[in-house]
Motif scaffolding. Structure first.
Motif, short mmCIF file in Angstrom:
data_model
loop_
_atom_site.label_atom_id
_atom_site.label_comp_id
_atom_site.label_asym_id
_atom_site.label_seq_id
_atom_site.Cartn_x
_atom_site.Cartn_y
_atom_site.Cartn_z
N LEU A 153 19.39 18.55 44.45
CA LEU A 153 19.30 18.77 43.01
C LEU A 153 20.61 19.32 42.45
CD1 LEU A 153 15.71 20.30 42.64
CD2 LEU A 153 16.45 17.96 42.13
N LEU A 154 21.35 20.05 43.28
CA LEU A 154 22.65 20.55 42.85
C LEU A 154 23.67 19.43 42.76
CD1 LEU A 154 22.86 23.84 44.97
CD2 LEU A 154 22.17 23.58 42.57
N PHE A 155 23.71 18.61 43.82
CA PHE A 155 24.63 17.48 43.88
C PHE A 155 24.38 16.75 45.19
CE2 PHE A 155 28.99 15.53 44.04
CZ PHE A 155 28.87 14.83 42.86
N PHE A 156 24.92 15.54 45.31
CA PHE A 156 24.69 14.75 46.52
C PHE A 156 25.30 15.41 47.75
CE2 PHE A 156 26.45 11.59 49.49
CZ PHE A 156 25.26 11.03 49.94
N ILE A 157 26.51 15.94 47.61
CA ILE A 157 27.23 16.51 48.76
C ILE A 157 26.49 17.69 49.38
CG2 ILE A 157 29.37 17.57 49.54
CD1 ILE A 157 29.59 14.60 48.96
N PRO A 158 26.00 18.67 48.59
CA PRO A 158 25.21 19.75 49.20
C PRO A 158 23.97 19.24 49.93
CG PRO A 158 25.89 20.37 47.00
CD PRO A 158 26.24 18.93 47.15
N GLY A 159 23.35 18.20 49.40
CA GLY A 159 22.20 17.61 50.08
C GLY A 159 22.57 17.00 51.41
N LEU A 160 23.72 16.33 51.46
CA LEU A 160 24.19 15.73 52.70
C LEU A 160 24.53 16.80 53.73
CD1 LEU A 160 25.04 13.13 54.20
CD2 LEU A 160 27.33 13.42 53.23
N ILE A 161 25.16 17.88 53.28
CA ILE A 161 25.49 18.98 54.18
C ILE A 161 24.21 19.61 54.74
CG2 ILE A 161 26.50 21.29 54.29
CD1 ILE A 161 28.56 20.37 52.22
N ALA A 162 23.21 19.75 53.89
CA ALA A 162 21.94 20.32 54.34
C ALA A 162 21.27 19.42 55.37
CB ALA A 162 21.01 20.53 53.15
N ALA A 163 21.38 18.11 55.18
CA ALA A 163 20.78 17.17 56.14
C ALA A 163 21.39 17.34 57.52
CB ALA A 163 20.98 15.74 55.64
N TYR A 164 22.69 17.56 57.59
CA TYR A 164 23.35 17.78 58.87
C TYR A 164 23.09 19.19 59.40
CZ TYR A 164 25.77 13.35 59.11
OH TYR A 164 26.04 11.99 59.23
N ARG A 165 22.86 20.13 58.52
CA ARG A 165 22.59 21.50 58.96
C ARG A 165 21.31 21.57 59.79
NH1 ARG A 165 21.96 24.04 54.09
NH2 ARG A 165 24.22 24.31 53.97
N TYR A 166 20.32 20.76 59.44
CA TYR A 166 19.01 20.85 60.08
C TYR A 166 18.78 19.78 61.14
CZ TYR A 166 18.28 23.72 55.91
OH TYR A 166 18.41 24.67 54.93
N ARG A 167 19.80 19.07 61.53
CA ARG A 167 19.63 17.93 62.43
C ARG A 167 19.20 18.32 63.84
NH1 ARG A 167 22.65 13.15 61.18
NH2 ARG A 167 22.70 12.69 63.41
N GLN A 168 19.50 19.54 64.27
CA GLN A 168 19.19 19.94 65.64
C GLN A 168 17.81 20.59 65.78
OE1 GLN A 168 21.37 18.70 67.60
NE2 GLN A 168 22.79 18.28 65.92
N ALA A 169 17.09 20.73 64.67
CA ALA A 169 15.79 21.42 64.72
C ALA A 169 14.79 20.70 65.62
CB ALA A 169 15.23 21.57 63.30
N VAL A 170 14.80 19.38 65.59
CA VAL A 170 13.86 18.60 66.41
C VAL A 170 14.09 18.89 67.89
CG1 VAL A 170 13.21 16.28 67.15
CG2 VAL A 170 13.57 16.76 64.73
N TYR A 171 15.35 18.89 68.32
CA TYR A 171 15.65 19.11 69.73
C TYR A 171 15.30 20.54 70.15
CZ TYR A 171 18.41 14.94 68.73
OH TYR A 171 18.81 13.70 68.32
N LEU A 172 15.56 21.49 69.25
CA LEU A 172 15.22 22.88 69.56
C LEU A 172 13.71 23.05 69.74
CD1 LEU A 172 17.63 24.61 67.02
CD2 LEU A 172 17.78 24.76 69.51
N MET A 173 12.93 22.39 68.90
CA MET A 173 11.48 22.51 69.00
C MET A 173 10.93 21.73 70.19
SD MET A 173 10.38 22.35 64.96
CE MET A 173 8.63 22.43 65.33
N LEU A 174 11.62 20.67 70.58
CA LEU A 174 11.20 19.94 71.78
C LEU A 174 11.44 20.77 73.04
CD1 LEU A 174 12.41 16.30 71.01
CD2 LEU A 174 10.06 17.01 71.44
N GLU A 175 12.54 21.49 73.05
CA GLU A 175 12.86 22.29 74.23
C GLU A 175 12.05 23.58 74.29
OE1 GLU A 175 16.90 21.33 76.19
OE2 GLU A 175 17.28 22.59 74.46
N ASP A 176 11.62 24.07 73.14
CA ASP A 176 10.81 25.28 73.10
C ASP A 176 9.54 25.00 72.30
OD1 ASP A 176 9.69 27.75 73.02
OD2 ASP A 176 11.43 28.78 72.16
N PRO A 177 8.45 24.66 72.94
CA PRO A 177 7.20 24.33 72.24
C PRO A 177 6.65 25.45 71.38
CG PRO A 177 7.10 23.63 74.54
CD PRO A 177 8.32 24.50 74.40
#
Length: 267
Positions: free
Chosen positions: A152-176
């Protein structure tokens, strides 16, 4: 990272090809309702065939008419966009998309095991995340909400946020036992200063993405994905492995995708 990904793919090529096929078919089923709704009716096809058969030499000088007929046949063979989509179709497509996303978590799970040195993998292991569908649904909804708010702020902050949270899936897979908000927070810490590196890694697959798009546009089926989807995921998993090894986070134990092996007993 790509070399390691190719080596892991080669060790379990049949497994990853099978998982890739599941994802390709699932993605096709997601797009099928919208595609079928965009197809012209039988009467429209008959009218188009009649107009085509009645073309004369004089009509050859009418580019607007030729364009209409050409667009009509393109819609017959390749489908087209529909201006109005029913609510039922929208919710059906959304539900199917969520299912495909959870199936992709299964690919991430198997890729993590392969990168950790598993000696054996089975296709059915990719279906294990389905047992906790709500957990992954919550993760994706929370991730989407956060990215949307930044966009909502701008496209670039949204893109940065998308990369910020990219590792969450792997972290949750390794720690149920890891919670969704905690996984997103730890992913942000893990990616601090490394978002550009992952962006460049994704950019190195640009030709694969183009080839995939052309395949989908031409055949409505992501044939390239049989190899590309596992290859891409294995590479991203390797990025995650290297990141965890080189940049540990205080309080975050390296759980690993495989149970710890007991040392061999010495006589």
């Amino acid at each position: 990272m790509k070399t390691m990904a190719k080596q892991n793919f080669a060790r379990f090529s049949s497994v990853f090809m099978a998982i890739g096929a599941i994802l390709v078919v699932a993605s096709f089923l997601v797009s099928l309702p919208s595609y079928l709704s965009s197809l012209p009716s039988t009467q429209e096809i008959q009218d188009l065939a009649t107009r085509t058969s009645q073309l004369t030499m004089r009509d050859a000088s009418n580019p607007q008419l030729l364009r209409q007929i050409s667009d009509g046949w393109m819609r017959v063979y390749f489908g087209g966009d529909t201006a109005a989509t029913s609510t039922y179709l929208m919710w059906l497509t959304l539900f199917l998309m969520l299912g495909v996303m959870v199936l992709h978590v299964g690919l991430s799970h198997v890729a993590l095991r392969a990168s950790a040195g598993a000696s054996e993998l089975k296709v059915k292991e990719s279906l294990e995340p389905l047992k906790r569908f709500g957990r992954w649904l919550g993760l994706y909804l929370m991730t989407f909400l956060r990215i949307y708010l930044w966009t909502l702020l701008f496209f670039i902050p949204g893109l940065i946020a998308a990369y910020r949270y990219r590792q969450a899936v792997y972290l949750m897979l390794e720690d149920p036992e890891l919670g969704i908000n905690q996984a997103l927070r730890l992913s942000g810490q893990l990616m601090k200063g490394h978002k550009w590196e992952l962006f460049v890694l994704d950019l190195s697959f640009i030709l694969w993405f183009v080839l995939q798009s052309l395949t989908v546009a031409s055949f409505k089926l992501n044939i390239v994905g049989l190899y590309f989807l596992p290859y891409l995921e294995l590479t991203r998993v390797q990025f995650y492995r290297d990141l965890r090894a080189e940049h540990p986070i205080e309080g975050l134990a390296v759980v690993g995708a495989l149970p710890p092996q007991q040392p061999p007993l010495t006589p």
